[in-house]
Design a protein around this motif. Sequence first.
Motif, mmCIF file in Angstrom:
data_model
loop_
_atom_site.group_PDB
_atom_site.id
_atom_site.type_symbol
_atom_site.label_atom_id
_atom_site.label_comp_id
_atom_site.label_asym_id
_atom_site.label_seq_id
_atom_site.Cartn_x
_atom_site.Cartn_y
_atom_site.Cartn_z
ATOM 1 N N THR A 193 -6.502 1.666 54.915
ATOM 2 C CA THR A 193 -6.222 3.096 54.764
ATOM 3 C C THR A 193 -4.730 3.383 54.660
ATOM 4 O O THR A 193 -4.297 4.175 53.805
ATOM 5 C CB THR A 193 -6.832 3.886 55.933
ATOM 6 O OG1 THR A 193 -8.235 3.604 56.005
ATOM 7 C CG2 THR A 193 -6.632 5.370 55.731
ATOM 8 N N ASN A 214 -2.383 1.489 53.546
ATOM 9 C CA ASN A 214 -1.884 1.052 52.237
ATOM 10 C C ASN A 214 -2.295 2.031 51.141
ATOM 11 O O ASN A 214 -1.521 2.292 50.213
ATOM 12 C CB ASN A 214 -2.386 -0.360 51.939
ATOM 13 C CG ASN A 214 -1.579 -1.416 52.645
ATOM 14 O OD1 ASN A 214 -0.435 -1.680 52.301
ATOM 15 N ND2 ASN A 214 -2.159 -2.029 53.667
ATOM 16 N N TRP A 215 -3.515 2.581 51.244
ATOM 17 C CA TRP A 215 -3.920 3.600 50.275
ATOM 18 C C TRP A 215 -3.057 4.849 50.410
ATOM 19 O O TRP A 215 -2.622 5.434 49.413
ATOM 20 C CB TRP A 215 -5.394 3.958 50.460
ATOM 21 C CG TRP A 215 -5.759 5.223 49.754
ATOM 22 C CD1 TRP A 215 -5.815 5.438 48.402
ATOM 23 C CD2 TRP A 215 -6.074 6.471 50.369
ATOM 24 N NE1 TRP A 215 -6.146 6.745 48.136
ATOM 25 C CE2 TRP A 215 -6.313 7.401 49.332
ATOM 26 C CE3 TRP A 215 -6.177 6.885 51.702
ATOM 27 C CZ2 TRP A 215 -6.642 8.722 49.590
ATOM 28 C CZ3 TRP A 215 -6.517 8.197 51.959
ATOM 29 C CH2 TRP A 215 -6.746 9.100 50.900
ATOM 30 N N ARG A 216 -2.784 5.260 51.649
ATOM 31 C CA ARG A 216 -1.947 6.438 51.842
ATOM 32 C C ARG A 216 -0.535 6.206 51.303
ATOM 33 O O ARG A 216 0.089 7.122 50.756
ATOM 34 C CB ARG A 216 -1.889 6.818 53.325
ATOM 35 C CG ARG A 216 -3.172 7.358 53.904
ATOM 36 C CD ARG A 216 -3.625 8.651 53.253
ATOM 37 N NE ARG A 216 -2.727 9.765 53.435
ATOM 38 C CZ ARG A 216 -3.044 10.932 53.980
ATOM 39 N NH1 ARG A 216 -4.274 11.122 54.457
ATOM 40 N NH2 ARG A 216 -2.171 11.915 54.057
ATOM 41 N N MET A 230 -7.727 -3.088 45.837
ATOM 42 C CA MET A 230 -6.946 -1.871 45.750
ATOM 43 C C MET A 230 -5.702 -2.088 44.887
ATOM 44 O O MET A 230 -5.383 -1.283 43.997
ATOM 45 C CB MET A 230 -6.528 -1.415 47.151
ATOM 46 C CG MET A 230 -5.848 -0.053 47.183
ATOM 47 S SD MET A 230 -5.169 0.347 48.829
ATOM 48 C CE MET A 230 -6.594 0.086 49.891
ATOM 49 N N ARG A 283 -0.722 6.595 47.600
ATOM 50 C CA ARG A 283 -0.845 8.021 47.294
ATOM 51 C C ARG A 283 0.506 8.726 47.371
ATOM 52 O O ARG A 283 0.816 9.608 46.556
ATOM 53 C CB ARG A 283 -1.833 8.653 48.276
ATOM 54 C CG ARG A 283 -2.156 10.111 48.036
ATOM 55 C CD ARG A 283 -3.244 10.559 48.993
ATOM 56 N NE ARG A 283 -3.589 11.960 48.791
ATOM 57 C CZ ARG A 283 -2.979 12.972 49.399
ATOM 58 N NH1 ARG A 283 -1.988 12.730 50.253
ATOM 59 N NH2 ARG A 283 -3.340 14.219 49.168
ATOM 60 N N TRP A 336 -4.827 -0.470 41.237
ATOM 61 C CA TRP A 336 -3.563 0.242 41.012
ATOM 62 C C TRP A 336 -2.824 -0.339 39.810
ATOM 63 O O TRP A 336 -2.318 0.397 38.967
ATOM 64 C CB TRP A 336 -2.726 0.140 42.284
ATOM 65 C CG TRP A 336 -1.487 0.980 42.312
ATOM 66 C CD1 TRP A 336 -1.210 2.092 41.565
ATOM 67 C CD2 TRP A 336 -0.362 0.775 43.159
ATOM 68 N NE1 TRP A 336 0.022 2.594 41.894
ATOM 69 C CE2 TRP A 336 0.564 1.808 42.875
ATOM 70 C CE3 TRP A 336 -0.041 -0.160 44.128
ATOM 71 C CZ2 TRP A 336 1.799 1.907 43.533
ATOM 72 C CZ3 TRP A 336 1.176 -0.057 44.788
ATOM 73 C CH2 TRP A 336 2.073 0.963 44.495
#
Length: 253
Positions: free
Chosen positions: A125, A127-129, A174, A132, A178
């Motif tokens: 999470t 790393n996704w944030r 992920m 983003r 990307w």
Amino acid sequence: MTDISPTGGKPLSDKIALVTGATRGIGAATALALAAAGAHVVAVGRTEGGLEELDDAITAMGASATLVPLDLKDSEGIDRLGGALYERYGRLDIYVANAGVLGPLSPLGHVLPKDWDATVAVNITANWRCIRSFDPLLRLSTTARAVVISSGAAHKARAYWGPYAITKAALEVMARTWAAEAINGNLKVNLFNPGPIGTLMRAKAFPGEDPTTLPTPEDAAAAILPLCLPSFTETGKLYDFPQGKLLDFQMPA
């Protein structure tokens, strides 16, 4: 294989480089390598003392850094950091996603929910944030480079390593997603598998191992640096440090 040997001089002069998990191990060593190559380093980590030690080392080499004490489970803090970077620099040139946790080494059925959630929160999470928050900044750079630190565990189903291996496998997908989404732009996204390195995380996982028999974080950082250079134009690849080569993933046409 593409030659990724670092060039001489200061190839990253005037570049802004952000490194997560920068207080020790591979993160700290990579921050120092980027600074030595001329970049201004934005060092993100949970431990203020570790960040201050890093800052002292960077200053001693005549380079500069911005210290960001931040727990990456603080999603709003990541968003604020992205906004602050835009206000101050208007872009981000290099992003090294190094922060991660080992999590529990336990049979899957014995993993406590709070420990599972904590591992997912940092390794996936957070790393996704970061993507983003930092992706818009990276796309404002003419030579944006992102390096996501993975693990060989992502490609194995080793007993008792479930939370770490599962989250690292998700992290790889992920990063590859990307890279595919950025395929036609200036942003290049690649993965880096350090393999066995003499770090505190490794010592926790293998307490009986002699760390002096392993490559050092500085060895890994020396291999990460070339992936951050403007001259490195591959994307969607994994650099496997133990093998010393790039591995291909099939990218969409």
